[in-house]
Design a protein around this motif. Structure first.
Motif, PDB file in Angstrom:
ATOM      1  N   LYS A   8      41.868  45.129  31.761  1.00  0.00           N
ATOM      2  CA  LYS A   8      40.663  45.969  31.639  1.00  0.00           C
ATOM      3  C   LYS A   8      39.552  45.579  32.604  1.00  0.00           C
ATOM      4  N   SER A   9      39.792  44.625  33.505  1.00  0.00           N
ATOM      5  CA  SER A   9      38.779  44.230  34.489  1.00  0.00           C
ATOM      6  C   SER A   9      39.050  44.927  35.821  1.00  0.00           C
ATOM      7  N   TRP A  10      37.973  45.260  36.533  1.00  0.00           N
ATOM      8  CA  TRP A  10      38.093  45.936  37.824  1.00  0.00           C
ATOM      9  C   TRP A  10      37.926  44.925  38.953  1.00  0.00           C
ATOM     10  N   TYR A  11      38.654  45.151  40.050  1.00  0.00           N
ATOM     11  CA  TYR A  11      38.637  44.222  41.181  1.00  0.00           C
ATOM     12  C   TYR A  11      38.548  45.000  42.495  1.00  0.00           C
ATOM     13  N   SER A  12      37.750  44.450  43.407  1.00  0.00           N
ATOM     14  CA  SER A  12      37.678  44.992  44.764  1.00  0.00           C
ATOM     15  C   SER A  12      38.443  44.053  45.692  1.00  0.00           C
ATOM     16  N   ALA A  13      38.585  44.452  46.931  1.00  0.00           N
ATOM     17  CA  ALA A  13      39.246  43.582  47.908  1.00  0.00           C
ATOM     18  C   ALA A  13      38.502  42.262  48.042  1.00  0.00           C
ATOM     19  N   GLN A  14      37.156  42.332  47.930  1.00  0.00           N
ATOM     20  CA  GLN A  14      36.359  41.120  48.035  1.00  0.00           C
ATOM     21  C   GLN A  14      36.686  40.143  46.909  1.00  0.00           C
ATOM     22  N   SER A  15      37.059  40.661  45.749  1.00  0.00           N
ATOM     23  CA  SER A  15      37.427  39.796  44.621  1.00  0.00           C
ATOM     24  C   SER A  15      38.674  38.986  44.936  1.00  0.00           C
ATOM     25  N   VAL A  16      39.603  39.598  45.661  1.00  0.00           N
ATOM     26  CA  VAL A  16      40.886  38.968  45.956  1.00  0.00           C
ATOM     27  C   VAL A  16      40.760  37.953  47.094  1.00  0.00           C
ATOM     28  N   VAL A  17      39.709  38.092  47.907  1.00  0.00           N
ATOM     29  CA  VAL A  17      39.492  37.139  49.009  1.00  0.00           C
ATOM     30  C   VAL A  17      39.415  35.716  48.474  1.00  0.00           C
ATOM     31  N   GLY A  18      38.903  35.560  47.273  1.00  0.00           N
ATOM     32  CA  GLY A  18      38.772  34.233  46.681  1.00  0.00           C
ATOM     33  C   GLY A  18      40.096  33.534  46.446  1.00  0.00           C
TER      34      GLY A  18
END
Length: 202
Positions: free
Chosen positions: A68-78
């Motif tokens: 149920k959480s939303w993620y952007s590409a910037q979130s995955v950079v981590g």
């Protein structure tokens, strides 16, 4: 399989800690298409049909996504990817059907998992957990041979859970294939689950 799982243990009234435990569990893999299979009162099902379509990076990212959480590409950079690589991974997850997409702040594409990854394989109900497994010496049934190599199943299983496959065996699940002629003389073929009696869509 033997896998390492995380568990939260209470250490006090308001305190807890996360510990790693090694557990041994049984899981079922469909030897025709490579899907993880679970079983309930309605028969067998494949809740994660997209997993077999994912590469190693996509599996790694999907395992990190919370329900149920939303993620952007910037979130995955981590996780150690460049932003371009992160976009490619998320796009691959969407194409495989693992995540759904939407629009976030300033029109940025965001993603969330359709179902959470089963990080604890103990939550997957094995056929042998609920049904009696027995050998059949003679039968008129037609046996469909596995199409997925054992080595491929081991490789994918170890990728999903960083697990060690201790042993494998082949189980056959019964279905009835019925060729029917209706009153108007048209023909159709139905498949029925041999355990639950449920009609299977072909």
């Amino acid at each position: 399989i033997e896998a390492s799982v995380s568990e939260v243990e209470k250490t006090g009234w308001r305190s807890s800690r996360t510990v790693q435990k090694h557990v041994t569990v049984r899981i079922n893999i469909d030897a025709l298409n490579g899907d993880i299979v679970t079983v309930d009162e309605f028969g067998v099902s494949s809740p994660y049909p997209f997993l077999k379509l994912l590469n190693e990076d996509e599996v790694r990212v999907f395992k990190s996504l919370k329900e149920k959480s939303w993620y952007s590409a910037q979130s995955v950079v981590g996780l150690g990817f460049s932003e371009g690589k992160a976009r490619k991974i998320l796009s691959g997850l969407a194409t495989a059907g693992a995540v759904e997409s939407g629009r976030g702040h300033r029109g940025v594409t965001i993603y969330r998992p359709k179902v959470p990854f089963p990080n604890d394989p103990r939550l997957l109900t094995s056929i042998s957990d609920v049904l009696k497994i027995q050998e059949i010496s003679k039968t008129d049934a037609i046996f469909v041979s596995p199409k997925i190599e054992a080595g491929d199943i081991i490789k994918r299983t170890e990728l999903y859970w960083s697990a060690k496959v201790k042993n494998m065996s082949v189980l056959y699940y019964p279905y009835y294939l019925c060729n029917l002629v209706t009153e108007d003389e048209s023909q159709r073929t139905d498949m029925i689950d041999g355990i639950s009696g449920r009609l299977i869509e072909l």
